[in-house]
Design an enzyme around this catalytic site. Sequence first.
Site, short mmCIF file in Angstrom:
data_model
loop_
_atom_site.label_atom_id
_atom_site.label_comp_id
_atom_site.label_asym_id
_atom_site.label_seq_id
_atom_site.Cartn_x
_atom_site.Cartn_y
_atom_site.Cartn_z
N ARG A 162 0.81 -1.23 0.00
CA ARG A 162 0.00 0.00 0.00
C ARG A 162 0.84 1.28 0.00
NH1 ARG A 162 -3.27 -3.37 3.46
NH2 ARG A 162 -5.19 -3.92 2.36
N LYS A 184 3.53 11.18 -11.16
CA LYS A 184 2.63 10.41 -12.01
C LYS A 184 3.32 9.10 -12.39
CE LYS A 184 0.29 12.51 -15.30
NZ LYS A 184 -0.09 13.46 -16.39
N GLU A 226 9.59 17.72 -24.81
CA GLU A 226 8.98 18.15 -23.55
C GLU A 226 9.56 19.48 -23.08
OE1 GLU A 226 6.41 16.84 -22.28
OE2 GLU A 226 6.35 14.71 -22.81
N LYS A 268 7.93 22.57 -14.16
CA LYS A 268 7.16 21.40 -13.75
C LYS A 268 6.82 21.47 -12.26
CE LYS A 268 5.42 17.17 -14.29
NZ LYS A 268 6.13 16.03 -14.88
N GLU A 278 -3.65 16.82 -10.95
CA GLU A 278 -4.09 17.12 -12.31
C GLU A 278 -5.60 17.37 -12.41
OE1 GLU A 278 -3.79 14.65 -16.30
OE2 GLU A 278 -1.78 15.25 -15.67
N ARG A 282 -2.42 21.40 -14.20
CA ARG A 282 -1.39 20.40 -14.54
C ARG A 282 -1.70 19.71 -15.86
NH1 ARG A 282 1.43 15.75 -10.66
NH2 ARG A 282 2.82 14.97 -12.29
N ASN A 286 0.17 18.49 -20.81
CA ASN A 286 -0.08 17.45 -21.81
C ASN A 286 -0.33 18.02 -23.20
OD1 ASN A 286 -0.04 14.92 -20.19
ND2 ASN A 286 -1.70 15.95 -19.09
N HIS A 289 -0.28 15.74 -26.22
CA HIS A 289 -0.25 14.36 -25.76
C HIS A 289 -1.49 13.56 -26.17
CE1 HIS A 289 3.15 15.78 -23.54
NE2 HIS A 289 3.31 14.66 -22.87
N HIS A 293 -0.49 10.38 -27.85
CA HIS A 293 -0.76 9.06 -27.28
C HIS A 293 -1.52 8.18 -28.27
CE1 HIS A 293 -0.39 10.46 -22.79
NE2 HIS A 293 0.78 10.37 -23.41
N HIS A 306 8.25 8.38 -27.13
CA HIS A 306 7.17 9.23 -26.62
C HIS A 306 7.29 10.67 -27.13
CE1 HIS A 306 4.20 10.93 -23.95
NE2 HIS A 306 5.10 11.71 -23.37
#
Length: 412
Positions: A162, A184, A226, A268, A278, A282, A286, A289, A293, A306
């Site tokens: 956990r 993330k 990025e 960042k 997010e 935030r 992206n 993205h 993606h 990426h």
Amino acid sequence: MVPTLLLLAIISTSHAFVPVASSSFSRRIDRSVAAATDFDVVKVDLTDGRDYPIYIGSGYTDDDASDMLKSHVQGNKVLIVTNDRIAPIYLEKYEKLFSEGGDLQVSTLVLPDGEEHKTLDVMTTILDKAMELALDRKSTFVALGGGVIGDMVGFAAAVYQRGINFIQIPTTVMAMVDSSVGGKTGVNHPLGKNMVGAFHQPQCVFIDTNTLSTLPDRELQSGIAEVIKYGLIRDAEFFEWQEKNMDGIMKRDRDALKYAIRRSCENKADVVKADEKEAGIRATLNLGHTFGHAIENGSGYGTWLHGEAVAIGTAMAATMSAEMGWIDEELCKRTYDIMESANLPVELPVDSPMDKETFLKLMSVDKKVANGQLRLILLKGALGNCVFTGDFDENAMVKTIDEFVAECSGKE
């Protein structure tokens, strides 16, 4: 000349350390500062005492690097996870750094390299190893590698018993400027990229820019996508600096790379402080993205790096923004120009399997979809401004997709 930074939410210091450990360690760092150890520290400022430092440098002594890293280990067991490309170059070095003094039990695990291995099955290998070693909740995972390793190790740390601590040691530009910072973590699913994961912050991010000397050109270029993003969405001064200094970055000039990484990390960290999970701002990180993606998934994971897919996606976002009149043609052109100056793709190749239906299907399951509505990050206004919105002209989006898939099919 490097411009002055005015990011109020960040603490960035040169040749200094943000104290997070024992007073003896702080004194040790003071001595290393006197010896002119060359590193900067950017602080990720979070709530509930979860702040952590990003160390950025190239002049670490082994003693200082060992003390820095070990100060973020709470228990006495460490599992270093890396991939089969990084292991022959750096694993022995970091195993020694954590083992120095003999007070930590250090184990290692080497995974296969590549985006295609960023899966639940491979991530479970980390959990299996931890169980075999009987690691407890005071143990620390260490992610040594690029974004794939960082995301998987972070996710494993989030779910093992956990939640246990982990440390990020990124070895690619992509990981240094983006994925290692902000917590993330996750893996890909056959139906979508990064769809299974958790927010789980590291104890620290340790960046040694010397590792970039062994980074292939293609991966260097991928990471720069990025870096460019930060300038487009929120830091016009940084974008203009990049336009003037991209040649130095591409030639791996030490000062240019270090500044680009530090400024990216400051941007960042500023955003993560404002919106850790997010919920709003935030998401603007992206840019490109959602299109990107879809390209990664639709083309088959591993076909594109990426950052390459994000570069094409950013070109699509800029094209769509210009189509709606949200930015002028000059900014759209500058977006294309800076991508091309970094040797990044801005269009799909002729043999791409992407078509309009594939784009729309994959974009419909993007993580930014809310209540069935697709939301995009688009440029709007002057350089350094963007919006995260579902209120856009869908016809402009479809027209943009049509233009890009028409190029890949060889049509005008």
